[in-house]
Design an enzyme around this catalytic site. Structure first.
Site, mmCIF file in Angstrom:
data_model
loop_
_atom_site.group_PDB
_atom_site.id
_atom_site.type_symbol
_atom_site.label_atom_id
_atom_site.label_comp_id
_atom_site.label_asym_id
_atom_site.label_seq_id
_atom_site.Cartn_x
_atom_site.Cartn_y
_atom_site.Cartn_z
ATOM 1 N N ASP A 249 51.117 1.006 44.149
ATOM 2 C CA ASP A 249 51.377 1.975 45.215
ATOM 3 C C ASP A 249 51.395 1.306 46.580
ATOM 4 O O ASP A 249 52.321 1.510 47.374
ATOM 5 C CB ASP A 249 50.307 3.081 45.211
ATOM 6 C CG ASP A 249 50.449 4.011 44.029
ATOM 7 O OD1 ASP A 249 51.483 3.950 43.343
ATOM 8 O OD2 ASP A 249 49.511 4.794 43.778
ATOM 9 N N ASP A 262 45.514 2.695 45.357
ATOM 10 C CA ASP A 262 46.127 3.625 44.407
ATOM 11 C C ASP A 262 45.901 5.040 44.918
ATOM 12 O O ASP A 262 44.757 5.487 45.052
ATOM 13 C CB ASP A 262 45.510 3.438 43.018
ATOM 14 C CG ASP A 262 46.375 4.016 41.916
ATOM 15 O OD1 ASP A 262 47.579 4.227 42.173
ATOM 16 O OD2 ASP A 262 45.860 4.254 40.811
ATOM 17 N N LYS A 264 46.006 9.002 44.514
ATOM 18 C CA LYS A 264 45.930 9.980 43.435
ATOM 19 C C LYS A 264 45.875 11.394 44.011
ATOM 20 O O LYS A 264 45.328 11.616 45.093
ATOM 21 C CB LYS A 264 44.685 9.739 42.565
ATOM 22 C CG LYS A 264 44.666 8.399 41.846
ATOM 23 C CD LYS A 264 45.803 8.283 40.842
ATOM 24 C CE LYS A 264 45.753 6.962 40.090
ATOM 25 N NZ LYS A 264 46.900 6.802 39.157
#
Length: 352
Positions: A249, A262, A264
């Site tokens: 990412d 990352d 989420k």
């Protein structure tokens, strides 16, 4: 003195014998059947048998006895049964026996997280452009597929049960639509973040979708303030030794530490790292891949998982330092070996 006592006892015995004869003759003459009345100076005393109920703490069980004897058929419910158990055995102890130390597994094909042979640029060197390498179709497994194929049994059980409940509530078509929307929201959120990092305005072609992403963007505002020095966005990685790939990412500095980040999205609050399930292994896998990928002239030691929420509530950032990344790196290597072993067994079955 002893002689006098023996004579008295003998006299008493004789009188008792005469009295017995007189009573026998009297009753035999007046009442037909002969009834013998025996008088004896010796009585054998028997020890009273102990009753186990006398040793019971009657006050302690008084309420239980009353509840049982108050009616012939008293209704039993789980609540009353728990109350009776609590009364008889005491409150339930929440103490858990200590878990025996399990010897940590060591990967057979251990590869270090940091690549000591890799030449890196100085930390303060300026980069003209961000890395955004496209994901190519290699004949190597992806990080996502490895984690899915080696998911622990308990985690797989809870995921399956959640899916069954959702299908029961929404139906198969409704659940498929729900999953599609979740994936779409994640893509919009990542696209909005990329626009923010590239200092571009978020396109307003699809206002409904942008409104959906705006909640997640508001959720991560306090985290974005601590991020700087972005080096890669939505960029593919490939571990040249272990042969797996993935899509990172973001790689940027978080509070001065270069991290694999990352992003989420979640409908439930996840304030602890353990709530993110296999996400730490995913971050560790991407970190190791970057360090062993020649396309990246830097190495990463840390990770960051940011869980954002649609309603705009503050996101939960979970920072992983170098030690924690190393721990999850070893776990990732074990999962990768498990995946490789399963693939070998499946191929052997197909060819046989």
């Amino acid at each position: 003195m002893l002689l006098l006592g023996m004579k008295s006892l003998e006299l008493l015995t004789r009188k008792s014998g005469k009295l017995k004869m007189l009573l026998t003759e009297h009753f035999c003459k007046t009442q037909g059947p002969c009834v013998c009345l025996c008088t004896s100076s010796y009585l054998r005393s028997k020890k009273k048998k102990e009753n186990g109920y006398e040793q019971v703490d009657q006050e302690r069980y008084m309420n239980l006895v009353r509840s049982v004897t108050s009616s012939k058929a008293s209704p039993q419910t789980p609540e009353t049964l728990f109350e009776e158990d609590n009364l008889i055995y005491g409150p339930v102890s929440k103490f858990k026996p200590p878990v025996k130390d399990v010897e940590a597994k060591i990967p057979k094909n251990w590869v270090p997280l940091i690549n000591s042979n890799k030449r890196t640029l100085p930390p303060n060197s300026d980069r003209k452009h961000l890395l955004k390498i496209g994901l190519q179709r290699h004949k190597v497994p992806s990080v996502t597929s490895v984690l899915q194929q080696t998911m622990p049994l308990d985690q797989a059980f809870y995921l399956k049960r959640w899916k069954q409940r959702m299908i029961l509530a929404l139906g198969k078509d409704g659940f498929a639509e729900y999953t599609k929307n979740i994936l779409l929201q994640g893509k919009l959120f990542h696209a909005a973040l990329e626009s923010v990092f590239l200092s571009e305005e978020v396109p307003l072609k699809e206002p409904e979708k942008d409104t959906t992403a705006s909640g997640y963007l508001a959720s991560v505002q306090h985290v974005l303030r601590d991020i700087s020095g972005v080096k890669a966005l939505e960029s593919a990685v490939h571990h040249e030794t272990l042969h797996y790939s993935g899509l990172v990412d973001c790689v940027a500095e978080y509070r001065g530490q270069l991290c694999v980040i990352d992003w989420k999205t979640s409908e439930k609050s996840k304030p602890y790292l353990r709530n993110t399930f296999d996400n730490p292994l995913q971050v560790a896998a991407y970190t190791g891949a970057i360090n062993h990928d020649a396309n990246y002239d830097f190495q990463v030691h840390c990770g960051l998982i940011v869980v954002s929420y649609k309603d705009g509530s503050p996101a939960h950032p979970h920072f992983m330092d170098s030690d924690l990344c190393s721990q999850y790196w070893n776990k990732w290597l074990l999962r990768l070996e498990e995946y490789t072993e399963k693939e070998k067994n499946n191929n052997a079955i197909e060819t046989s």
